[in-house]
Design a protein around this motif. Structure first.
Motif, mmCIF file in Angstrom:
data_model
loop_
_atom_site.group_PDB
_atom_site.id
_atom_site.type_symbol
_atom_site.label_atom_id
_atom_site.label_comp_id
_atom_site.label_asym_id
_atom_site.label_seq_id
_atom_site.Cartn_x
_atom_site.Cartn_y
_atom_site.Cartn_z
ATOM 1 N N PHE A 43 48.016 36.166 33.885
ATOM 2 C CA PHE A 43 47.021 36.467 34.916
ATOM 3 C C PHE A 43 47.642 36.465 36.308
ATOM 4 O O PHE A 43 47.377 37.365 37.122
ATOM 5 C CB PHE A 43 45.878 35.453 34.848
ATOM 6 C CG PHE A 43 44.822 35.671 35.902
ATOM 7 C CD1 PHE A 43 43.853 36.642 35.737
ATOM 8 C CD2 PHE A 43 44.825 34.912 37.070
ATOM 9 C CE1 PHE A 43 42.886 36.859 36.713
ATOM 10 C CE2 PHE A 43 43.875 35.115 38.045
ATOM 11 C CZ PHE A 43 42.890 36.096 37.874
ATOM 12 N N LEU A 44 48.488 35.476 36.592
ATOM 13 C CA LEU A 44 49.121 35.413 37.905
ATOM 14 C C LEU A 44 50.051 36.600 38.124
ATOM 15 O O LEU A 44 50.133 37.135 39.237
ATOM 16 C CB LEU A 44 49.909 34.109 38.038
ATOM 17 C CG LEU A 44 49.078 32.836 38.227
ATOM 18 C CD1 LEU A 44 49.966 31.606 38.133
ATOM 19 C CD2 LEU A 44 48.343 32.856 39.554
ATOM 20 N N GLY A 45 50.754 37.018 37.086
ATOM 21 C CA GLY A 45 51.618 38.179 37.212
ATOM 22 C C GLY A 45 50.856 39.451 37.512
ATOM 23 O O GLY A 45 51.402 40.377 38.133
ATOM 24 N N TRP A 46 49.604 39.511 37.084
ATOM 25 C CA TRP A 46 48.767 40.683 37.359
ATOM 26 C C TRP A 46 48.006 40.551 38.675
ATOM 27 O O TRP A 46 47.913 41.510 39.455
ATOM 28 C CB TRP A 46 47.773 40.869 36.216
ATOM 29 C CG TRP A 46 46.671 41.845 36.535
ATOM 30 C CD1 TRP A 46 46.752 43.211 36.573
ATOM 31 C CD2 TRP A 46 45.314 41.516 36.882
ATOM 32 N NE1 TRP A 46 45.535 43.761 36.916
ATOM 33 C CE2 TRP A 46 44.639 42.741 37.117
ATOM 34 C CE3 TRP A 46 44.625 40.316 37.014
ATOM 35 C CZ2 TRP A 46 43.294 42.778 37.478
ATOM 36 C CZ3 TRP A 46 43.288 40.354 37.382
ATOM 37 C CH2 TRP A 46 42.635 41.568 37.602
ATOM 38 N N PHE A 47 47.496 39.369 38.963
ATOM 39 C CA PHE A 47 46.566 39.187 40.078
ATOM 40 C C PHE A 47 47.255 38.880 41.398
ATOM 41 O O PHE A 47 46.795 39.307 42.461
ATOM 42 C CB PHE A 47 45.594 38.056 39.727
ATOM 43 C CG PHE A 47 44.583 37.753 40.796
ATOM 44 C CD1 PHE A 47 43.486 38.585 40.974
ATOM 45 C CD2 PHE A 47 44.736 36.648 41.618
ATOM 46 C CE1 PHE A 47 42.549 38.318 41.955
ATOM 47 C CE2 PHE A 47 43.803 36.359 42.606
ATOM 48 C CZ PHE A 47 42.694 37.198 42.772
ATOM 49 N N SER A 48 48.349 38.155 41.369
ATOM 50 C CA SER A 48 48.981 37.704 42.615
ATOM 51 C C SER A 48 49.543 38.877 43.409
ATOM 52 O O SER A 48 50.084 39.834 42.839
ATOM 53 C CB SER A 48 50.115 36.718 42.313
ATOM 54 O OG SER A 48 49.639 35.623 41.567
ATOM 55 N N PRO A 49 49.466 38.827 44.741
ATOM 56 C CA PRO A 49 50.115 39.849 45.565
ATOM 57 C C PRO A 49 51.615 39.578 45.646
ATOM 58 O O PRO A 49 52.080 38.494 45.291
ATOM 59 C CB PRO A 49 49.452 39.656 46.932
ATOM 60 C CG PRO A 49 49.110 38.201 46.971
ATOM 61 C CD PRO A 49 48.742 37.830 45.555
ATOM 62 N N ARG A 50 52.356 40.540 46.127
ATOM 63 C CA ARG A 50 53.792 40.331 46.257
ATOM 64 C C ARG A 50 54.117 39.510 47.490
ATOM 65 O O ARG A 50 55.058 38.727 47.499
ATOM 66 C CB ARG A 50 54.523 41.672 46.322
ATOM 67 C CG ARG A 50 54.463 42.467 45.024
ATOM 68 C CD ARG A 50 55.480 43.594 45.026
ATOM 69 N NE ARG A 50 56.837 43.089 45.179
ATOM 70 C CZ ARG A 50 57.928 43.860 45.119
ATOM 71 N NH1 ARG A 50 57.801 45.158 44.904
ATOM 72 N NH2 ARG A 50 59.118 43.346 45.267
ATOM 73 N N GLN A 51 53.345 39.675 48.558
ATOM 74 C CA GLN A 51 53.614 38.977 49.804
ATOM 75 C C GLN A 51 52.854 37.661 49.864
ATOM 76 O O GLN A 51 51.748 37.546 49.343
ATOM 77 C CB GLN A 51 53.228 39.854 50.992
ATOM 78 C CG GLN A 51 54.004 41.158 51.065
ATOM 79 C CD GLN A 51 53.633 41.967 52.297
ATOM 80 O OE1 GLN A 51 53.211 41.416 53.295
ATOM 81 N NE2 GLN A 51 53.796 43.276 52.204
ATOM 82 N N VAL A 52 53.457 36.693 50.521
ATOM 83 C CA VAL A 52 52.806 35.401 50.678
ATOM 84 C C VAL A 52 51.539 35.539 51.495
ATOM 85 O O VAL A 52 50.522 34.908 51.202
ATOM 86 C CB VAL A 52 53.767 34.388 51.336
ATOM 87 C CG1 VAL A 52 53.061 33.066 51.614
ATOM 88 C CG2 VAL A 52 54.960 34.156 50.437
ATOM 89 N N ILE A 53 51.588 36.376 52.548
ATOM 90 C CA ILE A 53 50.371 36.729 53.277
ATOM 91 C C ILE A 53 49.771 37.939 52.592
ATOM 92 O O ILE A 53 50.360 39.010 52.571
ATOM 93 C CB ILE A 53 50.674 37.066 54.751
ATOM 94 C CG1 ILE A 53 51.182 35.825 55.479
ATOM 95 C CG2 ILE A 53 49.423 37.595 55.434
ATOM 96 C CD1 ILE A 53 50.124 34.785 55.727
#
Length: 446
Positions: free
Chosen positions: A408-418
């Motif tokens: 899920f994190l690999g799909w949902f997380s953005p690439r940038q910290v912001i």
């Protein structure tokens, strides 16, 4: 302090209240007081220390129990708390200019929601998932969670600004923190394996956890640099949790009959936890407005506690239910053989201890006379065979949850910290973020 369980629970409750007040404040101090060009490394150091703190707590406890009574554990940590209290007078104070009224309704609703869900997960393996009480607590806790969101969105001074979770980086960081402590505290049941099956002393068991301390401590500093420098938050969070899942799943798949195998699995899990720990906290704090840094810190700490509580409850209940379902024949046979030696009442008490837990079975075996060596071996062997399969099943369940979370994190997380996207799809330029927050998350420029 006496040996009364009620006193112990009450004092631990008080300690938990104190910790809940302290932890969010520590992170807020770093994000508010550290210069912006050093904030990322500050968060990394905080995350590394927080990540290994619980592990070092077990280590310190093992050392104390090796040489002193169990009272020394509480005396030592109380002394450390007094020293910390003295150090607090060396830092400045701050106060919200407009704190607003305390959200009692939201606070009570959130506590009841969490309690219901955790109680249901804790009791479900023994009572059954279709038990009316289990269904009531799980469904009731979920409904109260929904009610909490509705309440918070309507209040002018909410306990938690739930709209923050519309930011993908903030939400991903929160979930990742929960999963990290879900992994960390779930595997601490391995201490039972080390002491009761391998026969390690408390001190040796503490040293056996060193691979986790090293892995988390080193890779916590590396993970934040990778996520910030290469805009790879998605890969660091998803990959880190996936690596930890691999370590935990390995404990459930392979027989842990020698320590070197366990050490490798612990090290793998620790590497994954370490990689994800600092970027997760940075994602939470960098996407929290500066005026609400305390809220971001509280969310980070709450995610930690929820992950740990659910993991301990779920793994513990699975292992307890599995042990109870397997130990019956061993306890019955021990009762029959002990009755001629010590009488029916003593035999019944011994059988009850064997049925209660692995620790109880080991205690019964240790109290048998030398001439009952064959029965001692029988009890130990039966208890170990009743303990190990449920422990591996618990690891498989925990690892499965971690693996699903990693996907899920690999799909949902953005690439940038912001996160460049807002909840409503607004561009980043329209977010009310202080420039220092962006600078803290961006890589250093030449």
């Amino acid at each position: 302090m006496g040996a009364d369980p009620g006193e112990l629970i009450a004092t631990r409750f008080a300690a938990g209240v104190g910790a809940a007040l302290i932890m969010p404040t520590t992170l807020s101090l770093i994000t508010a007081g550290v210069p912006r060009h050093q904030r990322a490394i500050g968060v990394s150091i905080w995350s590394a220390i927080a990540g290994i703190g619980a592990i070092l707590g077990f280590f310190a406890t093992g050392v104390l129990l090796e040489f002193f009574s169990w009272h020394s554990v509480f005396i030592t940590f109380a002394a450390a708390a007094l020293v910390t209290l003295g150090l607090t007078f060396t830092i400045g104070s701050s106060k919200d200019a407009d704190p607003g009224p305390f959200d009692f309704i939201g606070s009570i609703t959130s506590v009841l929601a969490v309690t219901g869900v955790i109680f249901g997960l804790l009791e479900a393996p023994s009572r059954g998932w279709t038990d009316p009480l289990i269904l009531a607590t799980l469904i009731g806790g979920a409904l109260l969670g929904v009610a909490f969101v509705v309440i918070e969105k309507r209040r002018t001074s909410p306990l938690l600004d739930v709209d923050l979770f519309g930011n993908r980086a903030f939400a991903s960081g929160s979930l990742s923190v929960a999963l990290q402590f879900f992994a960390s505290f779930g595997v601490f049941y391995l201490i039972l394996l080390l002491q009761l099956v391998f026969g390690y002393s408390p001190l040796k068991s503490a040293f056996a956890l060193i691979p986790m301390v090293i892995g988390v401590g080193i890779f916590a500093l590396l993970g934040n640099w990778i996520a910030v420098r290469f805009h790879s938050l998605r890969f660091v969070l998803g990959g880190g949790i996936a690596i930890s899942a691999a370590g935990v799943l390995a404990m459930g798949i392979f027989d842990v009959d020698q320590y070197w195998k366990l050490a490798i699995m612990l090290a793998v899990a620790a590497v994954g936890i370490g990689l994800a720990t600092a970027p997760s906290t940075t994602a939470i704090m960098a996407n929290t407005p500066l005026d609400n840094q305390g809220v971001g810190s509280a969310v980070n700490d709450t995610a930690r506690e929820l992950g740990a509580a659910i993991s301990i409850g779920l793994a513990g209940s699975l292992m307890a239910a599995g042990y109870s379902s397997r130990i019956g024949p061993t306890a019955a046979a021990a009762r029959e053989q002990l009755a001629p030696l010590g009488g029916p009442e003593a035999a019944a008490q011994a059988a009850d201890g064997i049925e209660r837990s692995l620790a109880g079975a080991v205690e019964v075996a240790n109290q048998l006379p030398p001439q009952a060596a064959e029965l001692t071996g029988f009890i130990r062997s039966g208890a170990e065979h009743a303990f190990l399969p449920p422990m591996q099943q618990a690891c498989l369940v925990l690892g499965g949850v971690l693996l699903a979370g990693a996907v899920f994190l690999g799909w949902f997380s953005p690439r940038q910290v912001i996160d460049p996207e807002l909840t409503l799809g607004e561009p980043l330029g329209e977010q009310e973020l202080h420039p220092e927050q962006v600078a803290a998350a961006e890589p250093d420029r030449p």
